[in-house]
Design a protein around this motif. Sequence first.
Motif, PDB file in Angstrom:
ATOM      1  N   HIS A 185      -9.851  21.431 -37.895  1.00  0.00           N
ATOM      2  CA  HIS A 185      -9.198  22.730 -37.494  1.00  0.00           C
ATOM      3  C   HIS A 185      -8.354  22.304 -36.182  1.00  0.00           C
ATOM      4  O   HIS A 185      -7.956  22.866 -35.588  1.00  0.00           O
ATOM      5  N   LEU A 186      -8.592  21.175 -35.520  1.00  0.00           N
ATOM      6  CA  LEU A 186      -9.160  20.785 -34.375  1.00  0.00           C
ATOM      7  C   LEU A 186      -8.006  19.614 -33.939  1.00  0.00           C
ATOM      8  O   LEU A 186      -6.700  19.233 -32.806  1.00  0.00           O
ATOM      9  N   GLY A 187      -7.348  18.736 -35.319  1.00  0.00           N
ATOM     10  CA  GLY A 187      -6.231  18.149 -34.608  1.00  0.00           C
ATOM     11  C   GLY A 187      -6.895  16.785 -34.543  1.00  0.00           C
ATOM     12  O   GLY A 187      -8.444  16.592 -33.508  1.00  0.00           O
ATOM     13  N   ASN A 188      -5.977  15.853 -34.001  1.00  0.00           N
ATOM     14  CA  ASN A 188      -6.469  14.431 -33.529  1.00  0.00           C
ATOM     15  C   ASN A 188      -6.621  14.326 -31.761  1.00  0.00           C
ATOM     16  O   ASN A 188      -6.565  13.509 -31.886  1.00  0.00           O
ATOM     17  N   ARG A 189      -6.942  15.514 -31.081  1.00  0.00           N
ATOM     18  CA  ARG A 189      -6.805  15.161 -29.929  1.00  0.00           C
ATOM     19  C   ARG A 189      -8.863  14.261 -29.520  1.00  0.00           C
ATOM     20  O   ARG A 189      -9.095  14.265 -30.765  1.00  0.00           O
ATOM     21  N   PRO A 190      -8.729  13.745 -28.843  1.00  0.00           N
ATOM     22  CA  PRO A 190      -9.219  12.689 -28.562  1.00  0.00           C
ATOM     23  C   PRO A 190     -10.762  13.307 -28.178  1.00  0.00           C
ATOM     24  O   PRO A 190     -11.330  14.108 -27.437  1.00  0.00           O
ATOM     25  N   GLY A 249      -6.162   4.335 -28.337  1.00  0.00           N
ATOM     26  CA  GLY A 249      -5.661   5.956 -29.433  1.00  0.00           C
ATOM     27  C   GLY A 249      -5.510   5.640 -31.047  1.00  0.00           C
ATOM     28  O   GLY A 249      -5.115   5.381 -32.024  1.00  0.00           O
ATOM     29  N   THR A 250      -6.306   3.999 -31.125  1.00  0.00           N
ATOM     30  CA  THR A 250      -7.042   3.640 -32.717  1.00  0.00           C
ATOM     31  C   THR A 250      -7.460   4.701 -33.087  1.00  0.00           C
ATOM     32  O   THR A 250      -7.311   5.010 -34.421  1.00  0.00           O
ATOM     33  N   VAL A 251      -8.517   5.408 -33.004  1.00  0.00           N
ATOM     34  CA  VAL A 251      -9.225   6.377 -33.252  1.00  0.00           C
ATOM     35  C   VAL A 251      -9.243   7.914 -32.318  1.00  0.00           C
ATOM     36  O   VAL A 251      -9.088   7.465 -31.269  1.00  0.00           O
ATOM     37  N   SER A 252      -9.244   8.722 -32.624  1.00  0.00           N
ATOM     38  CA  SER A 252      -9.288   9.728 -31.584  1.00  0.00           C
ATOM     39  C   SER A 252     -10.520  10.471 -31.891  1.00  0.00           C
ATOM     40  O   SER A 252     -10.333  11.043 -31.414  1.00  0.00           O
ATOM     41  N   PHE A 253     -11.398   9.759 -32.290  1.00  0.00           N
ATOM     42  CA  PHE A 253     -12.913  10.279 -32.692  1.00  0.00           C
ATOM     43  C   PHE A 253     -13.954   9.514 -33.015  1.00  0.00           C
ATOM     44  O   PHE A 253     -13.793   8.493 -33.628  1.00  0.00           O
ATOM     45  N   PRO A 282      -3.307   8.210 -36.410  1.00  0.00           N
ATOM     46  CA  PRO A 282      -3.344   7.682 -35.126  1.00  0.00           C
ATOM     47  C   PRO A 282      -1.565   6.573 -35.521  1.00  0.00           C
ATOM     48  O   PRO A 282      -1.658   5.981 -36.229  1.00  0.00           O
ATOM     49  N   GLN A 283      -1.230   6.545 -34.443  1.00  0.00           N
ATOM     50  CA  GLN A 283      -0.117   5.689 -34.175  1.00  0.00           C
ATOM     51  C   GLN A 283      -0.263   4.399 -33.199  1.00  0.00           C
ATOM     52  O   GLN A 283       0.010   3.681 -34.304  1.00  0.00           O
ATOM     53  N   TRP A 284      -1.384   4.144 -33.249  1.00  0.00           N
ATOM     54  CA  TRP A 284      -2.063   2.850 -33.136  1.00  0.00           C
ATOM     55  C   TRP A 284      -2.779   1.622 -34.176  1.00  0.00           C
ATOM     56  O   TRP A 284      -3.472   3.214 -35.012  1.00  0.00           O
ATOM     57  N   ILE A 285      -2.689   0.874 -34.436  1.00  0.00           N
ATOM     58  CA  ILE A 285      -4.017  -0.221 -34.560  1.00  0.00           C
ATOM     59  C   ILE A 285      -4.373  -1.142 -33.753  1.00  0.00           C
ATOM     60  O   ILE A 285      -3.612  -1.517 -32.804  1.00  0.00           O
ATOM     61  N   THR A 286      -5.283  -1.640 -33.389  1.00  0.00           N
ATOM     62  CA  THR A 286      -6.189  -2.502 -32.597  1.00  0.00           C
ATOM     63  C   THR A 286      -6.051  -3.728 -33.518  1.00  0.00           C
ATOM     64  O   THR A 286      -6.753  -3.839 -34.300  1.00  0.00           O
ATOM     65  N   LEU A 287      -5.612  -4.931 -32.628  1.00  0.00           N
ATOM     66  CA  LEU A 287      -5.762  -6.454 -33.738  1.00  0.00           C
ATOM     67  C   LEU A 287      -7.128  -7.091 -32.523  1.00  0.00           C
ATOM     68  O   LEU A 287      -6.797  -6.670 -31.390  1.00  0.00           O
ATOM     69  N   ALA A 295      -3.269  -2.576 -28.610  1.00  0.00           N
ATOM     70  CA  ALA A 295      -2.719  -1.981 -29.788  1.00  0.00           C
ATOM     71  C   ALA A 295      -1.554  -2.678 -30.012  1.00  0.00           C
ATOM     72  O   ALA A 295      -1.143  -2.669 -29.167  1.00  0.00           O
ATOM     73  N   ILE A 296      -1.270  -2.007 -31.100  1.00  0.00           N
ATOM     74  CA  ILE A 296      -0.035  -2.149 -31.476  1.00  0.00           C
ATOM     75  C   ILE A 296       0.294  -0.804 -32.825  1.00  0.00           C
ATOM     76  O   ILE A 296      -0.247  -0.464 -32.486  1.00  0.00           O
ATOM     77  N   ARG A 297       2.249  -0.276 -32.340  1.00  0.00           N
ATOM     78  CA  ARG A 297       2.155   0.243 -33.391  1.00  0.00           C
ATOM     79  C   ARG A 297       1.727   0.304 -34.748  1.00  0.00           C
ATOM     80  O   ARG A 297       1.700  -0.599 -35.358  1.00  0.00           O
ATOM     81  N   ARG A 298       0.978   1.307 -35.478  1.00  0.00           N
ATOM     82  CA  ARG A 298       0.564   0.827 -37.288  1.00  0.00           C
ATOM     83  C   ARG A 298       1.808   0.632 -37.682  1.00  0.00           C
ATOM     84  O   ARG A 298       1.388  -0.238 -38.504  1.00  0.00           O
TER      85      ARG A 298
END
Length: 442
Positions: free
Chosen positions: A229-234, A281-285, A365-370, A413-416
């Motif tokens: 319901h809330l979406g991917n807001r942090p 921003g790799t995860v929102s939760f 999320p648009q990012w992924i962490t290396l 973080a880089i673009r997923r």
Amino acid sequence: MQDHAYPIQKILDNLKIKALNEMQQAALDAGTRPGDVILLSATGSGKTLAFLLPVLQGLDAAKRTTQALIVVPSRELAQQIEQVFRSMGTGLKITACYGGHLRETEENNLVEPPALIVGTPGRLCDHIRRENITVDTITTLVLDEYDKTLELGFEEEMEFLVRSLQVVDKRILTSATRAPELQGFVGLNEPVTLDFLPEEALPVEKLAIKMVRSDERDKIDTLFALLCHLGNRPSIIFCNHRDAVERTSKLLAERGIINTFYHGGMEQQQRDSALCKFRNGTVSFLVTTDLAARGLDIPNIRYIIHYHLPDTEASYTHRNGRTARMNATGTAILILGPEEAMPEYITEEAEEIIPGDELRLPDTPQWITLFIAAGKKDKVNKVDIVGFLSHVGGLKKEDIGLIEVKDSFSFVAIRRSKATHTLHVIKNEKIKNKKVMIAVAK
């Protein structure tokens, strides 16, 4: 602005801050006069700078001794204070001491005494017993979040620590709650109390209180529906126990909710990785215990979700303090099981959220962490990482996000959408003439 040993305006310029707020100015004025200070101010109001500025003015760069000690309840808070102090650009040495990494590293940093030490009670006591810290030159003591550092569990260590400091003539205690009476061993002498706490935990216009009801004692279905319901807001999801944190995180992941978890039983690298992924921003939760309720300065957190109701009003206040920081707004949401009611200390009306029947997973999320197995000790910095990913990995500036460089490893973080190709082309390449392991952070 009055004259100080270290010019305040230059420090603010280094920190990219225009001016001190009212609380910070009052703390600076009181902290640079003789006598002890108790500073009460809401989470997110800038207490770290409020006590660092007067502490700094009491330091003598000509003395090659440790002159001030800051005691904090968590390693993350110690790291945060260390970072802020370094960013002030004074040239003075600071060392952070906390569990979870090699004591030998800290011992090496303490050989040449830093002007300022920040750390957690257990590790500081260990260094004092080993005589790695010279206590008879420390004249300033700060107890940050003192309601936590002086509570049951820390008390024995804190008494040993405070009693070891025989020449302290300045004590600064800070808290975001009105704590109970202080133990006698703290040794406060007619302190000035600066009370900037609002009458309510947070102004109503900044923090909205909402609730959602669960038909089941196991609230996982309700939590899943709420996140859809809330979406991917942090959002930070608070549980009361470590095993519940891991179980909740796992069940959410199985349902397609990208998240990470964080608690005090994790190794330092795991904790750093979890917080970094949430920050960038790799995860929102972030699913966590009350460990994340203090000291973490992560901007733009939209929702605080009380999956388990907090044990105390203080816990509720500190959890909510992660959102609606400074001039931002936020929402605290309590999930109530069939036998639970709103805690008595919540007096405002809580709007009920009723998630719809059509559940749509939050956007990925648009990012992924290396994870990069090289850090400060390997003379690797942010510029090196950007250069490597740009020239070798072929990434554009906008494809590279937040970079965090630790002692022996780094996160970026880089673009997923670019991750698979980037990992392939950098697989056998070197950073600063050294081949290091690079992989998706776990």
